[in-house]
Structure formats: structure tokens, C-alpha cells
Motif scaffolding. Structure first.
Motif, PDB file in Angstrom:
ATOM      1  N   LEU A   1      14.941 -37.933 -67.884  1.00  0.00           N
ATOM      2  CA  LEU A   1      14.845 -36.400 -67.608  1.00  0.00           C
ATOM      3  C   LEU A   1      14.627 -35.721 -68.941  1.00  0.00           C
ATOM      4  O   LEU A   1      15.342 -35.998 -69.869  1.00  0.00           O
ATOM      5  CB  LEU A   1      16.052 -36.052 -66.939  1.00  0.00           C
ATOM      6  CG  LEU A   1      15.930 -34.662 -66.474  1.00  0.00           C
ATOM      7  CD1 LEU A   1      14.823 -34.417 -65.385  1.00  0.00           C
ATOM      8  CD2 LEU A   1      17.339 -34.025 -65.961  1.00  0.00           C
TER       9      LEU A   1
ATOM     10  N   LEU B   1      15.791 -26.944 -65.033  1.00  0.00           N
ATOM     11  CA  LEU B   1      16.075 -28.196 -64.316  1.00  0.00           C
ATOM     12  C   LEU B   1      17.521 -28.150 -63.390  1.00  0.00           C
ATOM     13  O   LEU B   1      18.185 -27.318 -63.750  1.00  0.00           O
ATOM     14  CB  LEU B   1      16.626 -29.391 -65.536  1.00  0.00           C
ATOM     15  CG  LEU B   1      15.291 -29.564 -66.391  1.00  0.00           C
ATOM     16  CD1 LEU B   1      16.427 -30.627 -67.430  1.00  0.00           C
ATOM     17  CD2 LEU B   1      14.310 -30.575 -65.582  1.00  0.00           C
ATOM     18  N   SER B   2      17.263 -28.229 -62.213  1.00  0.00           N
ATOM     19  CA  SER B   2      18.259 -28.107 -61.291  1.00  0.00           C
ATOM     20  C   SER B   2      19.431 -29.180 -61.511  1.00  0.00           C
ATOM     21  O   SER B   2      19.530 -30.221 -61.957  1.00  0.00           O
ATOM     22  CB  SER B   2      17.708 -28.242 -59.918  1.00  0.00           C
ATOM     23  OG  SER B   2      17.635 -29.735 -59.585  1.00  0.00           O
TER      24      SER B   2
ATOM     25  N   ASP C   1      20.984 -30.698 -59.018  1.00  0.00           N
ATOM     26  CA  ASP C   1      20.968 -31.760 -58.401  1.00  0.00           C
ATOM     27  C   ASP C   1      19.873 -32.911 -58.919  1.00  0.00           C
ATOM     28  O   ASP C   1      20.322 -34.129 -58.982  1.00  0.00           O
ATOM     29  CB  ASP C   1      20.217 -31.323 -57.005  1.00  0.00           C
ATOM     30  CG  ASP C   1      21.038 -30.959 -55.651  1.00  0.00           C
ATOM     31  OD1 ASP C   1      22.354 -31.154 -56.152  1.00  0.00           O
ATOM     32  OD2 ASP C   1      20.560 -30.129 -54.922  1.00  0.00           O
ATOM     33  N   THR C   2      19.154 -32.439 -59.697  1.00  0.00           N
ATOM     34  CA  THR C   2      18.293 -33.294 -60.567  1.00  0.00           C
ATOM     35  C   THR C   2      19.078 -34.039 -61.456  1.00  0.00           C
ATOM     36  O   THR C   2      18.963 -35.377 -61.809  1.00  0.00           O
ATOM     37  CB  THR C   2      17.189 -32.614 -61.292  1.00  0.00           C
ATOM     38  OG1 THR C   2      16.370 -31.932 -60.272  1.00  0.00           O
ATOM     39  CG2 THR C   2      16.312 -33.711 -62.130  1.00  0.00           C
TER      40      THR C   2
ATOM     41  N   ASN D   1      21.322 -36.722 -60.318  1.00  0.00           N
ATOM     42  CA  ASN D   1      20.768 -38.062 -59.823  1.00  0.00           C
ATOM     43  C   ASN D   1      20.554 -38.937 -61.105  1.00  0.00           C
ATOM     44  O   ASN D   1      20.701 -40.024 -60.888  1.00  0.00           O
ATOM     45  CB  ASN D   1      19.309 -37.527 -59.423  1.00  0.00           C
ATOM     46  CG  ASN D   1      18.598 -39.023 -58.996  1.00  0.00           C
ATOM     47  OD1 ASN D   1      18.939 -39.899 -58.403  1.00  0.00           O
ATOM     48  ND2 ASN D   1      17.095 -39.156 -59.635  1.00  0.00           N
ATOM     49  N   ILE D   2      20.404 -38.122 -62.288  1.00  0.00           N
ATOM     50  CA  ILE D   2      20.403 -39.098 -63.676  1.00  0.00           C
ATOM     51  C   ILE D   2      21.732 -39.737 -63.765  1.00  0.00           C
ATOM     52  O   ILE D   2      21.969 -40.853 -64.247  1.00  0.00           O
ATOM     53  CB  ILE D   2      20.023 -37.953 -64.635  1.00  0.00           C
ATOM     54  CG1 ILE D   2      18.602 -37.411 -64.391  1.00  0.00           C
ATOM     55  CG2 ILE D   2      20.142 -38.927 -66.141  1.00  0.00           C
ATOM     56  CD1 ILE D   2      17.656 -38.286 -64.246  1.00  0.00           C
TER      57      ILE D   2
ATOM     58  N   GLN E   1       6.078 -36.141 -64.537  1.00  0.00           N
ATOM     59  CA  GLN E   1       6.857 -34.961 -64.062  1.00  0.00           C
ATOM     60  C   GLN E   1       6.317 -33.537 -64.789  1.00  0.00           C
ATOM     61  O   GLN E   1       6.404 -32.551 -64.356  1.00  0.00           O
ATOM     62  CB  GLN E   1       8.206 -35.384 -64.182  1.00  0.00           C
ATOM     63  CG  GLN E   1       9.025 -36.404 -63.011  1.00  0.00           C
ATOM     64  CD  GLN E   1       9.930 -36.964 -63.407  1.00  0.00           C
ATOM     65  OE1 GLN E   1      10.829 -36.507 -64.329  1.00  0.00           O
ATOM     66  NE2 GLN E   1      10.383 -38.033 -62.764  1.00  0.00           N
TER      67      GLN E   1
ATOM     68  N   ALA F   1       5.546 -29.705 -63.915  1.00  0.00           N
ATOM     69  CA  ALA F   1       6.761 -28.810 -63.687  1.00  0.00           C
ATOM     70  C   ALA F   1       6.363 -27.421 -64.298  1.00  0.00           C
ATOM     71  O   ALA F   1       5.731 -27.464 -65.173  1.00  0.00           O
ATOM     72  CB  ALA F   1       8.044 -29.718 -64.465  1.00  0.00           C
TER      73      ALA F   1
END
Ligand code: NAD
Length: 308
Positions: A93, A100-101, A103-104, A107-108, A197, A201
């Protein structure tokens, strides 16, 4: 009898190369369980495995973010015994934090950090009972030093480093070894996925100055680094295979000599300023010299001198 090696994230990159390398071990020391989240992506691995497929290499589904998938994968292994676990699956990421959210970011951590822990929890009771085992983790130089615009990825690898260094102390009592392998840039799909990405973005909420540091300084420097000092995943796989084959595996193994000096800056100056200021200068003052400096820092011809 051959040691059973379970590897996560084998559809591409380092995981694929490692699975194939171990499956072709001339002494046939390994029975490789090459796993991937999505078995529809198995063609590349199958092609690379060649005649080892179905013999010293078998395929299995494994999503490191899914408890059920982990349990199912382990139950499919003959005897349920894993001698060597390689936590390789990981996601990157990059980008300005403001855009950046949460949630993102979750996930990392779920993949890079908790994903490794899920697998460790699954194999550890068996390893402890047999009083032998080896847990290998593909960490990163970013698990040793922070890198601009990689804050969350780097934090996930720092988490991995802290977790496994801590666990290593207990596991010595059980004759179980832990090895953290720390590559620098490796030329795999990893970078391509990140670049795809960031190409689209928008990083909403990020001020123009920060965005310009990311797009005009960081991204070109990062591309240049991958181009100039990026390692081949085969070389990284070979380094990991050496760690797996060793009788007294090291806790840490860096695969790219060029990064040894940068990591050492933290040890040289415990206040941390030397590393932060050197990293800052390499990006903002000598951007064109970044890859050259890494080479020269590694060979020692360029001293890591920074202004106070
Ligand atoms: P890659 O993208 O080719 O491989 C990563 C693999 O992990 C992919 O096959 C992906 O499908 C898999 N994966 C992602 N989420 C998963 C999940 N939930 N369950 C199972 N598999 C999942 O990139 P790579 O360079 O081969 O990366 C392998 C490891 O090396 C990662 O942990 C990465 O952080 C680390 N690493 C990479 C670099 C680099 O520059 N490429 C540098 C240092 C460390």
C-alpha cells in the motif's frame, strides 16, 4: 523422509519461485504444499513446476485472511504435519495517508500481519508436540526502516518483525526456529499492482503539496529503485531456500546487500535522526542520486553524512 513445506501466496512472485525451487531440490528434501487464494490462477505455477507437479509439489487453496480456509487447508495435508511454514502472502500500500481509508489499511494488516499469525496458530501445536519446526516469514527492509508514503505497509512489516522476534524466544524451548527474510525491492507483480492502483487513485482530502511530493518525488524514485537495484524473485527464492536448508537458521536475513548500510544507520544513531535525515536527503535533495547512493552506501565509497 522429506520435510513438508507449506507456502502461502504461490500464484506469483517470490512464493511461486520458492515453491518451484524447493520442489526441484536435487536431494528431494522437500514435499511442497504450494497454496494460493484463488486456484484459478494456478497456470503459471503449474507450468513452472513442470514434472514436479503432483510429485514433490501439490497445490492447495488458502486465503490467509480466512480462518475456515486456513483450517481446511491444514486438514488436507497428509498427517496434518507442517515442518516448514513460509508466510509469504502479502499486499502493498502506497500513497499519502490522508487519501487512504481505514478499511484499506485494515486489509493490509489482516493480510500481512494477522494472516501470518493465523497460519502460525494452526501449525504451532503440531510443531511443539514434535519439538521441531521452522517458521519463515517474508518480511521486508521496510520491516526494519520506515519508508516515505509506505507508512501502513511498513508498519505491518514492523508488526511482523516484533511479533516473530518475540515468539522466537519462547520457541527456542521447543527447538522451533523462526527466520525473517527481508528483501529490498523485488521485481514481481507487487510493484505493478501498486503502480496500477496509484495511477487511478485520487487520494481525496490530500493537499496539493503532499500530492506533489508523492507523484513528483516518491513515484519516480521508487520506479528508479526497482529498475536499478530491484532483485529477481528467483534470487530471493534461492536466499530463502538457503535459510530453510540451514541447520541453525538465522533470525534475520537481508537478501539485498545494498540495504545493509541503510538499516545500519539506525543502529549507529540510536536517536533515529541519522536514518530519517539520510532518507529525507536521498529523496528531496539528491533524487537523481538515490539508486547510486544506495550502491555507494553499500560499497562504502559514499559515507552517510548528513547535515544536522
Ligand atoms: P506478489 O504480488 O507477486 O505475491 C504476493 C502473493 O500474495 C500473491 O500471489 C497474492 O495473490 C498473495 N496474496 C495476497 N493476499 C492473499 C491472501 N489473503 N491469501 C493468500 N494469498 C494472498 O509479490 P511478491 O513480491 O512475490 O510478494 C511476496 C512477499 O514479499 C510479500 O509478503 C511482500 O510483502 C514481500 N516483499 C516484496 C517486495 C517487493 O518489492 N516485491 C519487497 C519486500 C518484501
Amino acid at each position: 523422509s522429506p520435510r513438508t513445506v507449506l507456502i502461502s501466496g504461490c500464484s506469483s512472485g517470490i512464493g511461486l519461485e520458492l515453491a518451484v525451487h524447493l520442489a526441484h531440490d536435487p536431494k528431494q528434501r522437500y514435499q511442497v504444499v504450494a497454496t494460493m487464494r484463488d486456484l484459478r490462477k494456478k497456470e503459471m505455477l503449474e507450468a513452472a513446476a513442470g514434472d514436479a507437479l503432483g510429485k514433490t509439489l501439490t497445490l492447495a487453496q488458502l486465503d490467509v485472511c480466512n480462518d475456515e480456509s486456513v483450517a481446511q487447508c491444514l486438514s488436507g495435508i497428509q498427517g496434518g504435519e507442517v515442518d516448514v511454514l513460509v508466510n509469504n502472502a502479502g499486499v502493498g500500500l502506497v500513497g499519502p495517508l490522508e487519501g487512504l481509508s481505514i478499511d484499506t489499511m485494515k486489509n493490509i494488516f489482516d493480510t500481512n500481519f494477522l494472516g501470518a499469525i493465523r497460519l502460525v496458530k494452526a501449525v504451532l501445536p503440531g510443531m511443539k508436540k514434535r519439538r521441531q519446526g521452522h517458521i519463515v516469514v517474508v518480511s521486508s527492509v521496510m520491516g526494519l526502516q520506515g519508508v516515505i508514503f509506505n507508512e501502513v505497509y511498513s508498519a505491518s512489516k514492523f508488526a511482523v518483525e516484533g511479533f516473530f522476534e518475540s515468539l522466537a524466544i519462547q520457541l527456542l524451548q521447543f527447538n522451533i526456529f523462526i527466520s525473517l527474510v527481508e528483501p529490498g525491492p523485488v521485481v514481481t507483480d507487487f510493484e505493478g499492482k501498486l503502480m496500477a492502483q496509484v495511477a487511478t487513485a485520487e487520494f481525496p482530502g490530500t493537499d496539493p503539496e503532499t500530492l506533489s511530493y508523492f507523484r513528483d518525488f516518491y513515484l519516480p524514485a521508487s520506479r528508479e529503485l526497482f529498475r536499478s537495484v530491484g532483485q529477481n524473485p528467483k534470487d530471493v527464492a534461492q536466499a530463502i531456500a538457503k535459510v530453510i536448508g540451514s541447520t541453525r537458521p538465522p533470525l534475520r536475513k537481508q537478501t539485498n546487500l545494498r540495504y545493509l548500510t541503510l538499516a545500519a544507520l539506525k543502529a549507529v544513531d540510536p536517536s533515529g535522526s541519522l536514518y530519517v535525515r539520510t532518507a529525507h536527503s536521498l529523496l528531496f535533495r539528491w533524487p537523481r542520486l538515490l539508486h547510486l547512493s544506495l550502491r555507494c552506501l553499500a560499497c562504502g565509497c559514499l559515507p552517510a553524512r548528513v547535515e544536522p
